[in-house]
Design a protein around this motif. Structure first.
Motif, PDB file in Angstrom:
ATOM      1  N   LYS A  78       0.841  -1.194   0.000  1.00  0.00           N
ATOM      2  CA  LYS A  78       0.000   0.000   0.000  1.00  0.00           C
ATOM      3  C   LYS A  78       0.879   1.246   0.000  1.00  0.00           C
ATOM      4  O   LYS A  78       1.989   1.243   0.531  1.00  0.00           O
ATOM      5  N   GLU A  79       0.347   2.298  -0.573  1.00  0.00           N
ATOM      6  CA  GLU A  79       1.109   3.542  -0.679  1.00  0.00           C
ATOM      7  C   GLU A  79       1.449   4.102   0.697  1.00  0.00           C
ATOM      8  O   GLU A  79       2.557   4.591   0.919  1.00  0.00           O
ATOM      9  N   THR A  80       0.514   4.003   1.649  1.00  0.00           N
ATOM     10  CA  THR A  80       0.779   4.536   2.989  1.00  0.00           C
ATOM     11  C   THR A  80       1.874   3.740   3.694  1.00  0.00           C
ATOM     12  O   THR A  80       2.678   4.305   4.431  1.00  0.00           O
ATOM     13  N   THR A  81       1.932   2.435   3.465  1.00  0.00           N
ATOM     14  CA  THR A  81       2.967   1.604   4.066  1.00  0.00           C
ATOM     15  C   THR A  81       4.341   2.013   3.547  1.00  0.00           C
ATOM     16  O   THR A  81       5.284   2.200   4.326  1.00  0.00           O
ATOM     17  N   VAL A  82       4.450   2.164   2.245  1.00  0.00           N
ATOM     18  CA  VAL A  82       5.730   2.542   1.654  1.00  0.00           C
ATOM     19  C   VAL A  82       6.117   3.953   2.084  1.00  0.00           C
ATOM     20  O   VAL A  82       7.297   4.234   2.315  1.00  0.00           O
ATOM     21  N   TYR A  83       5.147   4.831   2.230  1.00  0.00           N
ATOM     22  CA  TYR A  83       5.424   6.184   2.710  1.00  0.00           C
ATOM     23  C   TYR A  83       6.033   6.138   4.112  1.00  0.00           C
ATOM     24  O   TYR A  83       7.003   6.850   4.402  1.00  0.00           O
ATOM     25  N   CYS A  84       5.505   5.276   4.977  1.00  0.00           N
ATOM     26  CA  CYS A  84       6.063   5.120   6.331  1.00  0.00           C
ATOM     27  C   CYS A  84       7.476   4.547   6.272  1.00  0.00           C
ATOM     28  O   CYS A  84       8.358   4.975   7.016  1.00  0.00           O
ATOM     29  N   TYR A  85       7.689   3.567   5.385  1.00  0.00           N
ATOM     30  CA  TYR A  85       9.035   2.999   5.213  1.00  0.00           C
ATOM     31  C   TYR A  85      10.020   4.068   4.745  1.00  0.00           C
ATOM     32  O   TYR A  85      11.135   4.142   5.248  1.00  0.00           O
ATOM     33  N   GLU A  86       9.598   4.883   3.774  1.00  0.00           N
ATOM     34  CA  GLU A  86      10.484   5.936   3.262  1.00  0.00           C
ATOM     35  C   GLU A  86      10.803   6.967   4.347  1.00  0.00           C
ATOM     36  O   GLU A  86      11.934   7.436   4.443  1.00  0.00           O
ATOM     37  N   SER A  87       9.808   7.299   5.145  1.00  0.00           N
ATOM     38  CA  SER A  87      10.024   8.250   6.230  1.00  0.00           C
ATOM     39  C   SER A  87      11.036   7.699   7.234  1.00  0.00           C
ATOM     40  O   SER A  87      11.955   8.411   7.664  1.00  0.00           O
ATOM     41  N   CYS A  88      10.878   6.449   7.585  1.00  0.00           N
ATOM     42  CA  CYS A  88      11.818   5.795   8.508  1.00  0.00           C
ATOM     43  C   CYS A  88      13.220   5.747   7.892  1.00  0.00           C
ATOM     44  O   CYS A  88      14.213   6.022   8.564  1.00  0.00           O
ATOM     45  N   TYR A  89      13.295   5.438   6.611  1.00  0.00           N
ATOM     46  CA  TYR A  89      14.586   5.398   5.909  1.00  0.00           C
ATOM     47  C   TYR A  89      15.247   6.773   5.921  1.00  0.00           C
ATOM     48  O   TYR A  89      16.432   6.898   6.232  1.00  0.00           O
ATOM     49  N   ASN A  90      14.489   7.805   5.585  1.00  0.00           N
ATOM     50  CA  ASN A  90      15.056   9.156   5.527  1.00  0.00           C
ATOM     51  C   ASN A  90      15.492   9.664   6.898  1.00  0.00           C
ATOM     52  O   ASN A  90      16.481  10.395   7.007  1.00  0.00           O
ATOM     53  N   ASN A  91      14.772   9.281   7.957  1.00  0.00           N
ATOM     54  CA  ASN A  91      15.086   9.781   9.295  1.00  0.00           C
ATOM     55  C   ASN A  91      16.192   9.008  10.008  1.00  0.00           C
ATOM     56  O   ASN A  91      16.932   9.594  10.799  1.00  0.00           O
ATOM     57  N   HIS A  92      16.302   7.685   9.753  1.00  0.00           N
ATOM     58  CA  HIS A  92      17.182   6.875  10.585  1.00  0.00           C
ATOM     59  C   HIS A  92      18.253   6.085   9.843  1.00  0.00           C
ATOM     60  O   HIS A  92      19.170   5.575  10.482  1.00  0.00           O
ATOM     61  N   ILE A  93      18.149   5.949   8.537  1.00  0.00           N
ATOM     62  CA  ILE A  93      19.059   5.055   7.820  1.00  0.00           C
ATOM     63  C   ILE A  93      19.893   5.788   6.773  1.00  0.00           C
ATOM     64  O   ILE A  93      21.097   5.573   6.671  1.00  0.00           O
ATOM     65  N   LYS A  94      19.267   6.643   6.007  1.00  0.00           N
ATOM     66  CA  LYS A  94      19.874   7.242   4.819  1.00  0.00           C
ATOM     67  C   LYS A  94      21.203   7.939   5.112  1.00  0.00           C
ATOM     68  O   LYS A  94      22.207   7.666   4.449  1.00  0.00           O
ATOM     69  N   HIS A  95      21.229   8.823   6.072  1.00  0.00           N
ATOM     70  CA  HIS A  95      22.441   9.603   6.325  1.00  0.00           C
ATOM     71  C   HIS A  95      23.584   8.748   6.872  1.00  0.00           C
ATOM     72  O   HIS A  95      24.743   9.079   6.672  1.00  0.00           O
ATOM     73  N   PHE A  96      23.272   7.647   7.533  1.00  0.00           N
ATOM     74  CA  PHE A  96      24.326   6.804   8.094  1.00  0.00           C
ATOM     75  C   PHE A  96      25.015   5.966   7.021  1.00  0.00           C
ATOM     76  O   PHE A  96      26.225   5.784   7.039  1.00  0.00           O
TER      77      PHE A  96
END
Length: 174
Positions: A78-96
């Motif tokens: 679902k689009e909302t699920t992927v949106y939550c995954y992307e938000s989590c990725y951008n906040n906690h994973i991407k920069h590291f």
């Protein structure tokens, strides 16, 4: 390789595509024609991803594989699920992990990430959501890019730390 403009549009206006060569199971070069895209830039981006997967599947930037994972996730979730995954990725994973290639990430690097996450003093559910997204990205790399192992699955999820000491006198006896 160039991107081409088709003479015929699809019903929804897609008309840009690319051509490339890839090896089949016998090792012969086969011509590959992509699906059509709405803009030239989207076709060029798809071509870039195709060529990177074809040439050296595991020596890819982590951010590129994550981008490809999210693109495919929109097709399966679902689009909302992927949106939550992307938000989590951008906040906690991407920069590291942005400076790493996917094949350079090992258990030592992941332990540093887990320590970094624990220092933020986030709720255990937030920590394990970030772990789940990272695990999904590694599984996507195994499936689509030929990565050999999933180091984050070996390391395991976060566990709740129990700092409270309950004296024996307060424990319930049955």
């Amino acid at each position: 390789m160039p991107v081409y403009k088709s003479d015929e549009k699809t019903k929804d206006g897609r008309m840009w595509y690319f051509k490339a060569y890839k090896k089949d199971f016998q090792g012969n070069n086969k011509a590959y024609k992509s699906k059509k895209y709405t803009t030239k830039s989207k076709a060029q981006e798809a071509e870039r991803l195709f060529l990177m997967k074809r040439d050296n599947p595991t020596n890819k930037p982590f951010s590129l594989i994550a981008e490809d994972y999210f693109k495919n996730a929109y097709k399966e979730n679902k689009e909302t699920t992927v949106y939550c995954y992307e938000s989590c990725y951008n906040n906690h994973i991407k920069h590291f992990f942005s400076q790493y290639n996917i094949n350079e990430i090992d258990i030592k690097t992941l332990k540093h990430w887990k320590e970094y996450m624990l220092e933020k003093e986030l709720h255990i559910n937030t920590l394990n959501n970030a772990y789940g997204v990272l695990n999904n990205i590694f599984n996507h790399a195994i499936t689509n890019y030929g990565l050999q192992n999933n180091c984050i699955a070996i390391l395991g999820p976060f566990h709740k730390k129990n700092d409270k000491v309950i004296p024996d006198s307060e424990k319930l006896r049955y």
